[in-house]
Design a protein around this motif. Structure first.
Motif, PDB file in Angstrom:
ATOM      1  N   VAL A  28       0.525  -0.919   0.094  1.00 47.98           N
ATOM      2  CA  VAL A  28       0.270   0.034  -0.309  1.00 47.98           C
ATOM      3  C   VAL A  28       0.697   1.289  -0.002  1.00 47.98           C
ATOM      4  CG1 VAL A  28      -2.035  -1.377   1.536  1.00 47.98           C
ATOM      5  CG2 VAL A  28       0.319   0.286   2.269  1.00 47.98           C
ATOM      6  N   LEU A  29       2.308   0.825   0.256  1.00 43.78           N
ATOM      7  CA  LEU A  29       3.360   2.539   0.849  1.00 43.78           C
ATOM      8  C   LEU A  29       2.715   3.650  -0.772  1.00 43.78           C
ATOM      9  CD1 LEU A  29       5.446   3.726   2.645  1.00 43.78           C
ATOM     10  CD2 LEU A  29       6.830   2.446   0.238  1.00 43.78           C
ATOM     11  N   PHE A  30       3.169   3.703  -1.697  1.00 42.04           N
ATOM     12  CA  PHE A  30       2.922   3.905  -2.764  1.00 42.04           C
ATOM     13  C   PHE A  30       1.734   4.508  -3.531  1.00 42.04           C
ATOM     14  CE2 PHE A  30       7.398   2.112  -3.735  1.00 42.04           C
ATOM     15  CZ  PHE A  30       8.219   3.050  -3.411  1.00 42.04           C
ATOM     16  N   GLY A  31       0.776   3.378  -2.930  1.00 40.14           N
ATOM     17  CA  GLY A  31      -0.549   3.423  -3.649  1.00 40.14           C
ATOM     18  C   GLY A  31      -0.851   4.669  -1.954  1.00 40.14           C
ATOM     19  N   GLU A  32      -0.821   5.119  -1.266  1.00 37.24           N
ATOM     20  CA  GLU A  32      -0.842   5.441  -0.332  1.00 37.24           C
ATOM     21  C   GLU A  32      -0.147   7.265  -0.779  1.00 37.24           C
ATOM     22  OE1 GLU A  32      -0.547   4.310   3.832  1.00 37.24           O
ATOM     23  OE2 GLU A  32      -2.988   3.229   3.615  1.00 37.24           O
ATOM     24  N   ARG A  33       0.546   7.031  -0.830  1.00 33.12           N
ATOM     25  CA  ARG A  33       1.547   8.409  -0.870  1.00 33.12           C
ATOM     26  C   ARG A  33       1.019   8.881  -2.358  1.00 33.12           C
ATOM     27  NH1 ARG A  33       7.124   7.708  -1.200  1.00 33.12           N
ATOM     28  NH2 ARG A  33       6.728   7.482   1.412  1.00 33.12           N
ATOM     29  N   SER A  34       0.458   8.145  -3.121  1.00 33.51           N
ATOM     30  CA  SER A  34      -0.534   9.277  -4.852  1.00 33.51           C
ATOM     31  C   SER A  34      -1.350   9.641  -3.889  1.00 33.51           C
ATOM     32  CB  SER A  34      -0.658   7.944  -5.668  1.00 33.51           C
ATOM     33  OG  SER A  34      -1.210   8.444  -6.753  1.00 33.51           O
ATOM     34  N   ARG A  35      -2.325   9.072  -3.190  1.00 29.78           N
ATOM     35  CA  ARG A  35      -3.461   9.838  -2.739  1.00 29.78           C
ATOM     36  C   ARG A  35      -3.148  11.315  -1.910  1.00 29.78           C
ATOM     37  NH1 ARG A  35      -4.585   4.107  -2.561  1.00 29.78           N
ATOM     38  NH2 ARG A  35      -4.709   3.601  -1.195  1.00 29.78           N
ATOM     39  N   ARG A  51       0.286  16.869  -8.466  1.00 31.73           N
ATOM     40  CA  ARG A  51      -0.283  15.614  -9.339  1.00 31.73           C
ATOM     41  C   ARG A  51       1.091  14.927 -10.034  1.00 31.73           C
ATOM     42  NH1 ARG A  51      -4.967  19.280  -9.843  1.00 31.73           N
ATOM     43  NH2 ARG A  51      -4.149  20.664 -10.849  1.00 31.73           N
ATOM     44  N   PHE A  52       1.986  15.460 -10.962  1.00 30.48           N
ATOM     45  CA  PHE A  52       2.551  13.941 -11.026  1.00 30.48           C
ATOM     46  C   PHE A  52       3.262  13.926 -10.798  1.00 30.48           C
ATOM     47  CE2 PHE A  52       6.923  13.555 -13.195  1.00 30.48           C
ATOM     48  CZ  PHE A  52       6.273  12.222 -13.843  1.00 30.48           C
ATOM     49  N   MET A  53       3.649  13.905  -9.590  1.00 36.30           N
ATOM     50  CA  MET A  53       4.206  13.563  -8.083  1.00 36.30           C
ATOM     51  C   MET A  53       3.521  12.597  -7.825  1.00 36.30           C
ATOM     52  SD  MET A  53       7.461  13.918  -7.591  1.00 36.30           S
ATOM     53  CE  MET A  53       8.315  15.208  -8.658  1.00 36.30           C
ATOM     54  N   GLY A  54       2.310  13.004  -8.058  1.00 35.35           N
ATOM     55  CA  GLY A  54       0.907  11.617  -7.319  1.00 35.35           C
ATOM     56  C   GLY A  54       0.466  10.174  -8.665  1.00 35.35           C
ATOM     57  N   HIS A  55       1.156  10.851  -9.882  1.00 32.11           N
ATOM     58  CA  HIS A  55       1.168   9.768 -10.688  1.00 32.11           C
ATOM     59  C   HIS A  55       2.476   8.932 -10.854  1.00 32.11           C
ATOM     60  CE1 HIS A  55      -2.522  11.278 -12.801  1.00 32.11           C
ATOM     61  NE2 HIS A  55      -1.972  12.708 -12.699  1.00 32.11           N
ATOM     62  N   LEU A  56       3.424  10.031 -10.124  1.00 25.31           N
ATOM     63  CA  LEU A  56       5.119   9.170 -10.881  1.00 25.31           C
ATOM     64  C   LEU A  56       4.618   7.775  -9.479  1.00 25.31           C
ATOM     65  CD1 LEU A  56       7.838   8.532 -11.066  1.00 25.31           C
ATOM     66  CD2 LEU A  56       8.572  10.288  -9.785  1.00 25.31           C
ATOM     67  N   ALA A  57       3.971   7.812  -7.922  1.00 28.91           N
ATOM     68  CA  ALA A  57       4.027   7.038  -6.983  1.00 28.91           C
ATOM     69  C   ALA A  57       3.249   6.155  -7.243  1.00 28.91           C
ATOM     70  CB  ALA A  57       3.575   8.269  -5.416  1.00 28.91           C
ATOM     71  N   GLU A  58       1.418   6.598  -7.895  1.00 27.04           N
ATOM     72  CA  GLU A  58       0.881   5.550  -8.376  1.00 27.04           C
ATOM     73  C   GLU A  58       1.618   4.313  -9.458  1.00 27.04           C
ATOM     74  OE1 GLU A  58      -1.486   2.987 -10.953  1.00 27.04           O
ATOM     75  OE2 GLU A  58      -0.253   5.029 -12.023  1.00 27.04           O
ATOM     76  N   GLU A 265      -1.204  13.182  14.865  1.00 30.46           N
ATOM     77  CA  GLU A 265      -2.057  13.778  15.744  1.00 30.46           C
ATOM     78  C   GLU A 265      -2.835  14.842  15.153  1.00 30.46           C
ATOM     79  OE1 GLU A 265      -0.445  14.561  20.340  1.00 30.46           O
ATOM     80  OE2 GLU A 265       0.820  16.669  18.965  1.00 30.46           O
ATOM     81  N   LYS A 266      -1.533  15.776  14.846  1.00 28.13           N
ATOM     82  CA  LYS A 266      -2.522  16.806  13.302  1.00 28.13           C
ATOM     83  C   LYS A 266      -3.052  16.292  12.296  1.00 28.13           C
ATOM     84  CE  LYS A 266      -0.331  19.663  16.645  1.00 28.13           C
ATOM     85  NZ  LYS A 266      -1.857  20.450  17.569  1.00 28.13           N
ATOM     86  N   ASN A 267      -2.184  15.676  11.760  1.00 26.78           N
ATOM     87  CA  ASN A 267      -2.964  15.050  10.811  1.00 26.78           C
ATOM     88  C   ASN A 267      -3.053  13.898  10.421  1.00 26.78           C
ATOM     89  OD1 ASN A 267      -4.056  14.555   7.734  1.00 26.78           O
ATOM     90  ND2 ASN A 267      -3.248  16.176   7.555  1.00 26.78           N
ATOM     91  N   ARG A 268      -3.608  12.103  10.091  1.00 29.19           N
ATOM     92  CA  ARG A 268      -2.961  10.700  10.203  1.00 29.19           C
ATOM     93  C   ARG A 268      -2.718  10.770   8.672  1.00 29.19           C
ATOM     94  NH1 ARG A 268      -5.526   6.835  12.244  1.00 29.19           N
ATOM     95  NH2 ARG A 268      -6.329   8.124  14.152  1.00 29.19           N
ATOM     96  N   ALA A 269      -2.989  11.329   7.947  1.00 28.81           N
ATOM     97  CA  ALA A 269      -2.655  10.803   6.226  1.00 28.81           C
ATOM     98  C   ALA A 269      -1.093  11.312   5.861  1.00 28.81           C
ATOM     99  CB  ALA A 269      -3.701  11.755   4.912  1.00 28.81           C
ATOM    100  N   VAL A 270      -0.371  12.499   6.828  1.00 26.24           N
ATOM    101  CA  VAL A 270       0.655  12.672   6.495  1.00 26.24           C
ATOM    102  C   VAL A 270       1.572  11.733   6.277  1.00 26.24           C
ATOM    103  CG1 VAL A 270       1.158  14.775   8.247  1.00 26.24           C
ATOM    104  CG2 VAL A 270       1.794  12.856   8.725  1.00 26.24           C
ATOM    105  N   ASP A 271       2.131  11.347   5.278  1.00 26.50           N
ATOM    106  CA  ASP A 271       3.426  10.880   4.525  1.00 26.50           C
ATOM    107  C   ASP A 271       4.632  12.009   4.238  1.00 26.50           C
ATOM    108  OD1 ASP A 271       3.885   8.499   2.060  1.00 26.50           O
ATOM    109  OD2 ASP A 271       4.992  10.480   1.616  1.00 26.50           O
ATOM    110  N   PRO A 272       5.988  11.566   5.191  1.00 30.07           N
ATOM    111  CA  PRO A 272       7.117  11.483   4.783  1.00 30.07           C
ATOM    112  C   PRO A 272       7.482  12.709   3.785  1.00 30.07           C
ATOM    113  CG  PRO A 272       7.175   9.861   6.559  1.00 30.07           C
ATOM    114  CD  PRO A 272       5.633   9.716   5.443  1.00 30.07           C
TER     115      PRO A 272
END
Ligand SMILES: [Zn+2]
Ligand SMILES: [Zn+2]
Length: 307
Positions: A28-35, A51-58, A265-272
């Protein structure tokens, strides 16, 4: 017959230690990063870039899912590394197999339709490079030798190398990795971290993990300590006025460096990687304040972004 009566509360649950090392979840790592990147792009000044980086992660997730297990170092070598506190998948010692270049081809084909003219030209250049030239490119990127490198193409090589190292680390067991005395480099591959994350829930509640820029593993480091020189003095935190509360820069006045720290704790969706790319304004602020960034983001090199 003797009977032992167990009083309520007598049985203690086994104490569960938080993990020192968190291996990436390859499925799930890169899929979650893409989202995450697509969400961050909305209304952002750098929306097209994100958005391009999102496509790259996908494309990274697609590539990862389509490849078989890579060739691993043999068991003897892994145990030798563990005994000496050395990373078993070290960038300077591991002999890469050709599958990372096959992954690169898949990745380039997958993102070609989404690329802007600059990136399209970089993709075309990479598609003409020989295997030997790609290996030299990878060696230079992994050793931080960026001078004269094709910086528009570097993030694509970085993305392919991330996929390869995630495949490698996913094929090993937690017991294969050492717990070194020095905490500033990844215990799996010896790379610098991109950022750190203060996690939530369970035994990891409130603990800080450094996130590897290459293999996406995370290792525990106590908080309020420099992730570059391990000083506990002169540590401060900065964020942009009115900006994202979940992303701060942790600065150290002993070595004059900074690295971003993310708060789940501020945003559980954060991705490094994603949140780092979306907070370039904080890098500019830190640069102006005279701090040097201590770890890379392999998807963005100084001079590679033209969005
Ligand atoms: Zn690593
Ligand atoms: Zn420091």
């Amino acid at each position: 017959m003797a009977t032992t009566i167990i009083e309520p509360g007598f049985i203690q649950p086994p104490s569960i230690e938080p993990p020192f090392l968190r291996q990436p979840n390859a499925s799930v790592l890169f899929g979650e990063r893409s989202r995450r990147l697509m969400a961050l792009a909305q209304g952002h000044a750098m929306a097209d870039f994100l958005r391009f980086m999102g496509h790259l992660a996908e494309a990274q997730q697609h590539t990862l899912d389509s490849q078989a297990a890579p060739v691993l170092p043999d068991t003897e070598q892994i145990m030798l590394c563990k005994a000496h506190g050395m990373p078993p998948l070290g960038t300077q010692t591991l002999l890469r197999d050709a599958s990372w270049r096959e992954g690169l081809s898949t990745l380039l084909e997958r993102v070609a339709g989404q690329a802007n003219p600059t990136t399209s030209a970089a993709i075309a250049r990479l598609q003409t490079l020989s295997a030997a030239a790609l290996e030299v490119f990878a060696d230079r990127l992994l050793s931080g030798d960026y001078a004269g490198l094709d910086l528009a193409a570097a993030p694509l090589i970085g993305a392919a190398l991330q996929v390869y190292w995630v495949r490698l680390v996913s094929a090993l067991e937690p017991g294969d990795f050492p717990r070194p005395d020095v905490h500033t480099l990844c215990p799996v591959c010896g790379s610098l971290p991109t950022a750190s994350v203060v996690r939530i829930s369970g035994v990891e509640q409130g603990l800080r993990y450094l996130h590897c820029s290459l293999c996406e593993s995370e290792w525990n480091m106590v908080r309020i300590k420099c992730s570059h020189c391990e000083s506990t003095k002169g540590i401060a935190y900065f964020n942009i006025d009115g900006g994202d509360e979940a992303v701060k820069a942790e600065t150290c006045d002993e070595c004059n460096s900074y690295l971003k720290i993310l708060y789940m704790e501020k945003n559980r969706a954060v991705d490094p990687v994603a949140d780092d790319l979306a907070s370039l304004a904080l890098d500019i602020l830190m640069d102006e304040a005279g701090y040097q960034r201590s770890g890379p983001n392999l998807l963005l090199f100084p001079g590679s972004h033209d969005a």
